[in-house]
Design a protein around this motif. Sequence first.
Motif, short mmCIF file in Angstrom:
data_model
loop_
_atom_site.label_atom_id
_atom_site.label_comp_id
_atom_site.label_asym_id
_atom_site.label_seq_id
_atom_site.Cartn_x
_atom_site.Cartn_y
_atom_site.Cartn_z
N UNK A 1 74.35 33.42 52.01
CA UNK A 1 74.12 34.28 53.04
C UNK A 1 72.64 34.64 53.38
N UNK A 2 72.18 34.35 54.50
CA UNK A 2 70.89 34.69 54.76
C UNK A 2 70.88 36.05 55.14
N UNK A 3 69.89 37.03 54.79
CA UNK A 3 69.80 38.25 55.18
C UNK A 3 70.01 39.29 54.08
N UNK A 4 69.79 40.59 54.18
CA UNK A 4 70.32 41.45 53.09
C UNK A 4 71.53 42.56 53.69
N UNK A 5 72.11 42.98 52.69
CA UNK A 5 73.21 43.91 52.84
C UNK A 5 72.27 45.30 53.35
N UNK A 6 72.70 45.81 54.49
CA UNK A 6 72.26 46.88 54.98
C UNK A 6 73.00 48.13 54.76
N UNK A 7 72.31 49.32 53.93
CA UNK A 7 72.97 50.55 53.92
C UNK A 7 72.85 51.03 55.29
N UNK A 8 73.62 52.37 55.52
CA UNK A 8 74.45 52.94 54.56
C UNK A 8 75.79 52.27 54.58
N UNK A 9 76.84 52.35 53.58
CA UNK A 9 77.89 51.70 53.31
C UNK A 9 78.84 52.95 53.50
N UNK A 10 80.11 52.22 54.11
CA UNK A 10 81.29 53.21 54.05
C UNK A 10 82.07 53.27 52.47
N UNK A 11 81.36 53.59 51.72
CA UNK A 11 81.98 53.37 50.13
C UNK A 11 83.56 53.63 50.12
N UNK A 12 84.15 54.84 50.81
CA UNK A 12 85.47 55.15 50.65
C UNK A 12 86.47 54.13 51.32
N UNK A 13 86.04 53.64 52.55
CA UNK A 13 86.90 52.57 53.14
C UNK A 13 86.90 51.17 52.49
N UNK A 14 85.35 51.04 52.09
CA UNK A 14 85.42 49.73 51.25
C UNK A 14 86.39 49.56 50.05
N UNK A 15 86.25 50.82 49.18
CA UNK A 15 87.28 50.55 48.06
C UNK A 15 88.53 50.71 48.28
N UNK A 16 88.95 51.57 49.36
CA UNK A 16 90.55 51.36 49.73
C UNK A 16 90.91 49.84 49.94
N UNK A 17 89.92 49.06 50.47
CA UNK A 17 90.16 47.71 50.72
C UNK A 17 90.04 46.91 49.48
N UNK A 18 89.72 47.45 48.29
CA UNK A 18 89.41 46.70 47.22
C UNK A 18 87.99 46.28 47.04
N UNK A 19 87.07 46.80 47.88
CA UNK A 19 85.67 46.06 47.61
C UNK A 19 84.98 47.28 47.22
N UNK A 20 84.51 47.66 45.80
CA UNK A 20 83.97 48.64 45.30
C UNK A 20 82.79 48.50 45.12
#
Length: 274
Positions: free
Chosen positions: A242-261
């Motif tokens: 993957x070229x590029x960076x992962x940019x905050x902010x993250x929706x931690x709650x929705x991500x965690x509900x989907x199994x992405x902690x």
Amino acid sequence: MSQAPIKTLRAGATLAISAADLDEKIRLTQETALRWQSRNLSLRSPLDPALPDRPGRPEKPILVPPKATEKRSLHTLPGRIAMLHALAHIELNAVDLALDIVARFASEPVPQSFFDGWMLVAFEEAKHFGLVRDRLRALGADYGDMPAHDGLWQAAHSTRNDLTARLAVVPLILEARGLDVTPSLQVKMRETGDIDSADVLKIIYDDEKGHVAVGAKWFRFLCAREKRDPAKTFQGLVRANFRGTLKAPFNDIARAEAGLTPSFYRSLSSISHA
């Protein structure tokens, strides 16, 4: 009925990817998904058509580098149209990406439910494209009126030989990004009084949680089978593909509900969080 009859899941997915007429692409996608769900198709055949290097597309929109696409205020009609056009382009690519993971990896030793999950994703992405296109038309525009960028398909192309890498990059980065940005877009659309567009965004957001969950489920499945640590494997694959960076902010709650902690993505973020 389709001009080329759909004989297998892989053939139907390939025909849909190849279709340049967008109405035909959506129809083939949804027909293939429904026939697979009702167990009216086999998985694959030696006679299936070859998968194209690129999905079929109409002449417009013109594809440009990501930095060449304009950012406009959502408080203006042209700004809302531009945002919806960009979203339509994302959803169209998402249709082809879901179909591609089915067709390209149809020979992988995975359970049949893998293909069930991705054909549901393809069906829903096709629904999303139709909803967004309908909103564009209601606002006096249409898909193809503005330039769009090709970054999504390039990300898929770079992971075409590795299912685990494809799952890391497409659902767990690109789709997960939608969980981060869509809630604030919904709020802004409601502030402008464009309730119909906000309602479309809510449908997309609710469905996307399920799409990220499908990606996380099968990513974890493959890691478990290979006795690899999921978070560390994800980080290595992202750095490699993957070229590029992962940019905050993250929706931690929705991500965690989907199994992405957060253990998956925090260390890759361009902004470190305590």
